[in-house]
Design an enzyme around this catalytic site. Structure first.
Site, PDB file in Angstrom:
ATOM      1  N   ASN A   1       0.880  -1.174   0.000  1.00 45.01           N
ATOM      2  CA  ASN A   1       0.000   0.000   0.000  1.00 45.01           C
ATOM      3  C   ASN A   1       0.912   1.217   0.000  1.00 45.01           C
ATOM      4  O   ASN A   1       1.467   1.583   1.036  1.00 45.01           O
ATOM      5  CB  ASN A   1      -0.887  -0.035   1.255  1.00 45.01           C
ATOM      6  CG  ASN A   1      -1.743   1.213   1.405  1.00 45.01           C
ATOM      7  OD1 ASN A   1      -1.824   2.033   0.480  1.00 45.01           O
ATOM      8  ND2 ASN A   1      -2.364   1.362   2.568  1.00 45.01           N
TER       9      ASN A   1
ATOM     10  N   LYS B   1       0.196   4.220  -0.322  1.00 43.64           N
ATOM     11  CA  LYS B   1      -0.445   5.431   0.222  1.00 43.64           C
ATOM     12  C   LYS B   1      -0.158   6.622  -0.701  1.00 43.64           C
ATOM     13  O   LYS B   1      -0.073   6.432  -1.915  1.00 43.64           O
ATOM     14  CB  LYS B   1       0.004   5.679   1.673  1.00 43.64           C
ATOM     15  CG  LYS B   1      -0.208   4.417   2.527  1.00 43.64           C
ATOM     16  CD  LYS B   1      -0.103   4.643   4.004  1.00 43.64           C
ATOM     17  CE  LYS B   1      -0.326   3.308   4.731  1.00 43.64           C
ATOM     18  NZ  LYS B   1      -0.317   3.460   6.181  1.00 43.64           N
TER      19      LYS B   1
ATOM     20  N   HIS C   1      -9.693   1.239   4.568  1.00 43.08           N
ATOM     21  CA  HIS C   1      -8.460   1.523   5.311  1.00 43.08           C
ATOM     22  C   HIS C   1      -8.759   2.511   6.435  1.00 43.08           C
ATOM     23  O   HIS C   1      -9.557   3.441   6.268  1.00 43.08           O
ATOM     24  CB  HIS C   1      -7.384   2.079   4.373  1.00 43.08           C
ATOM     25  CG  HIS C   1      -6.034   2.072   5.016  1.00 43.08           C
ATOM     26  ND1 HIS C   1      -5.655   3.036   5.927  1.00 43.08           N
ATOM     27  CD2 HIS C   1      -5.001   1.209   4.921  1.00 43.08           C
ATOM     28  CE1 HIS C   1      -4.435   2.750   6.354  1.00 43.08           C
ATOM     29  NE2 HIS C   1      -4.008   1.652   5.766  1.00 43.08           N
TER      30      HIS C   1
ATOM     31  N   GLU D   1      -7.206   4.955   7.507  1.00 43.52           N
ATOM     32  CA  GLU D   1      -6.970   6.373   7.153  1.00 43.52           C
ATOM     33  C   GLU D   1      -8.160   6.947   6.394  1.00 43.52           C
ATOM     34  O   GLU D   1      -8.514   8.118   6.564  1.00 43.52           O
ATOM     35  CB  GLU D   1      -5.654   6.488   6.352  1.00 43.52           C
ATOM     36  CG  GLU D   1      -4.447   6.225   7.258  1.00 43.52           C
ATOM     37  CD  GLU D   1      -3.217   5.652   6.579  1.00 43.52           C
ATOM     38  OE1 GLU D   1      -3.125   5.692   5.340  1.00 43.52           O
ATOM     39  OE2 GLU D   1      -2.345   5.138   7.311  1.00 43.52           O
TER      40      GLU D   1
ATOM     41  N   GLU E   1      -5.800  -4.714  10.431  1.00 40.37           N
ATOM     42  CA  GLU E   1      -4.764  -3.710  10.669  1.00 40.37           C
ATOM     43  C   GLU E   1      -5.078  -2.940  11.944  1.00 40.37           C
ATOM     44  O   GLU E   1      -5.892  -2.010  11.924  1.00 40.37           O
ATOM     45  CB  GLU E   1      -4.705  -2.719   9.504  1.00 40.37           C
ATOM     46  CG  GLU E   1      -4.380  -3.353   8.175  1.00 40.37           C
ATOM     47  CD  GLU E   1      -3.770  -2.331   7.215  1.00 40.37           C
ATOM     48  OE1 GLU E   1      -2.683  -2.593   6.704  1.00 40.37           O
ATOM     49  OE2 GLU E   1      -4.364  -1.260   7.008  1.00 40.37           O
TER      50      GLU E   1
ATOM     51  N   GLY F   1       2.167   2.375  10.747  1.00 39.67           N
ATOM     52  CA  GLY F   1       3.163   3.432  10.593  1.00 39.67           C
ATOM     53  C   GLY F   1       3.823   3.837  11.901  1.00 39.67           C
ATOM     54  O   GLY F   1       4.491   4.867  11.971  1.00 39.67           O
TER      55      GLY F   1
ATOM     56  N   SER G   1       3.087  -1.950  10.467  1.00 41.88           N
ATOM     57  CA  SER G   1       4.520  -2.058  10.732  1.00 41.88           C
ATOM     58  C   SER G   1       5.069  -3.459  10.467  1.00 41.88           C
ATOM     59  O   SER G   1       5.971  -3.922  11.168  1.00 41.88           O
ATOM     60  CB  SER G   1       4.839  -1.586  12.156  1.00 41.88           C
ATOM     61  OG  SER G   1       4.456  -0.228  12.316  1.00 41.88           O
TER      62      SER G   1
HETATM   63  P1  PGA Z   1       2.565   0.372   7.629  1.00 40.88           P
HETATM   64  O1  PGA Z   1       1.114   0.587   6.952  1.00 40.88           O
HETATM   65  O2  PGA Z   1       3.095  -0.934   7.078  1.00 40.88           O
HETATM   66  O3  PGA Z   1       3.372   1.552   7.181  1.00 40.88           O
HETATM   67  O4  PGA Z   1       2.349   0.317   9.098  1.00 40.88           O
HETATM   68  C1  PGA Z   1       0.254  -0.499   6.729  1.00 40.88           C
HETATM   69  C2  PGA Z   1      -1.043   0.001   6.142  1.00 40.88           C
HETATM   70  O5  PGA Z   1      -1.534   1.063   6.576  1.00 40.88           O
HETATM   71  O6  PGA Z   1      -1.619  -0.635   5.241  1.00 40.88           O
END
Ligand code: PGA
Length: 253
Positions: free
Chosen positions: A10, A12, A97, A99, A169, A175, A215
């Site tokens: 992803n 982003k 997601h 976000e 997640e 992140g 992460s």
């Molecule tokens: P990350 O993000 O691996 O940077 O923690 C995962 C995601 O939001 O899909």
């Protein structure tokens, strides 16, 4: 069991068009000679989709968008429909997601519409669920993921549900460098699978791919992917360099 192992990136809101095409090219050459024990998907911004599709044609990499609209077409300035996504060559779309839920007000109902319309246009949703830090601290993670599934995807027919990939997640792990332990991941993945079994039966549950995200990186992937109910990962930060992403994919070797 016929469920698939998947490692999905992803990106982003990262990479210019040129940088994204270069990353896809690097990944394609890094994977070319390898035997893979999982499917590999990259989830790019909309602007990259068509160019990246051309770049990865004939490779082992599949393509995903990170969102698609809950409307078919028309006067929705700035939106991108599932039919438009599909026309670029993408086969998947990340929906739900955290976000999108947190910053763009995507409710259970909006996500329900998005999932249905994506499926209608032959896109396979990678549907994300997961609890906030406060919810985990209050021991509410199971009820949160249950409500998210019931609110947006448990309305689907068994046939349609069979086309979606789930991604657990935990928001506190995204992140932040704070990965869920492999035991925490296994525990809730098994719970999620039990919910799918209660709704659609044991066979559908067994066939459902459930990814872990938050992460996940080349260092912890192997341990996470070694758990019975963790079928791969949805990878943010570690998908932005071919070398790092290949390291995650090698978690299945
Ligand atoms: P990350 O993000 O691996 O940077 O923690 C995962 C995601 O939001 O899909």
């Amino acid at each position: 069991m016929s469920r698939k192992n998947i490692v999905a990136g992803n990106w982003k809101m990262n990479k210019t068009l040129q940088e994204g095409v270069a990353l896809a090219k690097d990944l394609k050459s890094a994977l070319a000679g390898k035997t893979l024990n999982c499917e590999v998907i990259i989830g790019t911004p909309f602007i990259h989709l068509a160019s990246v599709a051309a770049e990865i044609a004939g490779s082992k990499i599949a393509l995903s968008a990170q969102n698609s609209a809950n409307k078919e077409s028309g006067a929705y300035t700035g939106e991108v429909s599932p039919a438009q996504v599909k026309s670029t060559g993408a086969d998947f779309v990340i929906l739900g997601h955290s976000e999108r839920r947190a910053y763009y007000g995507e409710t259970f109902d909006i996500l329900k519409e998005k999932v249905l319309l994506a499926l209608k246009n032959d896109l396979k949703p990678i549907f994300c669920i997961g609890e906030l830090k406060e919810e985990r601290e209050a021991g509410k993670q199971n009820e949160v993921v249950k409500a998210q599934l019931e609110g947006s995807v448990f309305n689907l027919s068994a046939e349609d549900f069979g086309k979606i990939v789930l991604a657990y997640e935990p928001v506190w792990a995204i992140g932040t460098g704070l990965t869920a332990t492999s035991d925490q991941a296994q525990e809730i993945h098994a719970y999620i699978r039990s919910l799918v079994a209660a709704k659609y039966g044991a066979q559908v549950a067994d066939d459902t791919t459930i990814l872990y995200g938050g992460s996940c990186n080349a260092k912890n992937a192997k341990e996470l992917f070694g758990k019975a109910d963790v079928d791969g990962g949805l990878i943010g930060g570690a998908s932005l360099k071919a070398e790092d992403f290949v390291g995650v994919i090698e978690g299945f070797n």
